[in-house]
Design a protein around this motif. Sequence first.
Motif, mmCIF file in Angstrom:
data_model
loop_
_atom_site.group_PDB
_atom_site.id
_atom_site.type_symbol
_atom_site.label_atom_id
_atom_site.label_comp_id
_atom_site.label_asym_id
_atom_site.label_seq_id
_atom_site.Cartn_x
_atom_site.Cartn_y
_atom_site.Cartn_z
ATOM 1 N N ASP A 247 0.837 -1.196 0.000
ATOM 2 C CA ASP A 247 0.000 0.000 0.000
ATOM 3 C C ASP A 247 0.877 1.253 0.000
ATOM 4 O O ASP A 247 0.572 2.225 -0.707
ATOM 5 N N ALA A 248 1.948 1.231 0.781
ATOM 6 C CA ALA A 248 2.877 2.367 0.801
ATOM 7 C C ALA A 248 3.475 2.590 -0.584
ATOM 8 O O ALA A 248 3.515 3.719 -1.088
ATOM 9 N N GLU A 249 3.901 1.512 -1.209
ATOM 10 C CA GLU A 249 4.499 1.605 -2.535
ATOM 11 C C GLU A 249 3.492 2.166 -3.553
ATOM 12 O O GLU A 249 3.838 3.005 -4.388
ATOM 13 N N ARG A 250 2.255 1.727 -3.468
ATOM 14 C CA ARG A 250 1.213 2.218 -4.378
ATOM 15 C C ARG A 250 1.034 3.728 -4.230
ATOM 16 O O ARG A 250 0.951 4.455 -5.220
ATOM 17 N N VAL A 251 0.996 4.211 -2.992
ATOM 18 C CA VAL A 251 0.844 5.648 -2.766
ATOM 19 C C VAL A 251 2.031 6.406 -3.351
ATOM 20 O O VAL A 251 1.857 7.409 -4.054
ATOM 21 N N TYR A 252 3.245 5.921 -3.090
ATOM 22 C CA TYR A 252 4.428 6.593 -3.623
ATOM 23 C C TYR A 252 4.416 6.612 -5.150
ATOM 24 O O TYR A 252 4.709 7.638 -5.763
ATOM 25 N N TRP A 253 4.080 5.479 -5.781
ATOM 26 C CA TRP A 253 4.042 5.441 -7.249
ATOM 27 C C TRP A 253 2.944 6.353 -7.795
ATOM 28 O O TRP A 253 3.145 7.033 -8.810
ATOM 29 N N ASP A 254 1.789 6.372 -7.146
ATOM 30 C CA ASP A 254 0.711 7.263 -7.591
ATOM 31 C C ASP A 254 1.171 8.719 -7.564
ATOM 32 O O ASP A 254 0.925 9.482 -8.507
ATOM 33 N N MET A 255 1.851 9.101 -6.487
ATOM 34 C CA MET A 255 2.329 10.477 -6.382
ATOM 35 C C MET A 255 3.456 10.744 -7.380
ATOM 36 O O MET A 255 3.536 11.827 -7.962
#
Length: 167
Positions: free
Chosen positions: A71-79
């Motif tokens: 989930d952390a990785e998804r947020v970082y990639w989205d940003m």
Amino acid sequence: GVGGGGGAVGCRAPAPGSVMPGVRGAEILTEKGDIDDAIDALESVHRREPDEPMVARLLASMYAEAGRERDAERVYWDMFEAADSTHSRLRWVTDLAELAGWTDAEDRLIEVLEARRAGDRRNAEPSLLLAEAYRAIGDEEARREALVEASRLEPRNLNLILQIASV
């Protein structure tokens, strides 16, 4: 925690009163040990303000600390994908690399960034992003090679020349 640089360069300050009550509420819940409720609160703020870097970085950090690295990785990639400048993307790559180092996923991150570079050999940015990832994971030789590649594309960029000299 991972990616805790909420005041990083390239991040705009939140509008007064818009996200701060939700962020403060999440901090209070965290202090009480209610990490799941804190994450729920931050998710709500993030849904309302998806482009707010401070909220995204805090949410990703909480996800990582709660063992929700994907989930952390998804947020970082989205940003990262939503970032409107090389400078902002460099900051998100730093967060991604720190998370990758924490989860032993450096190779996967490097593969993704290498593929981006292979798909755009005429632009220096993919090499700069790769160099930043290498810096964050501590591979100075690979960083230097990526900076040299970027300098070939931007031979008059004094900043690149200085970075190469410092490695």
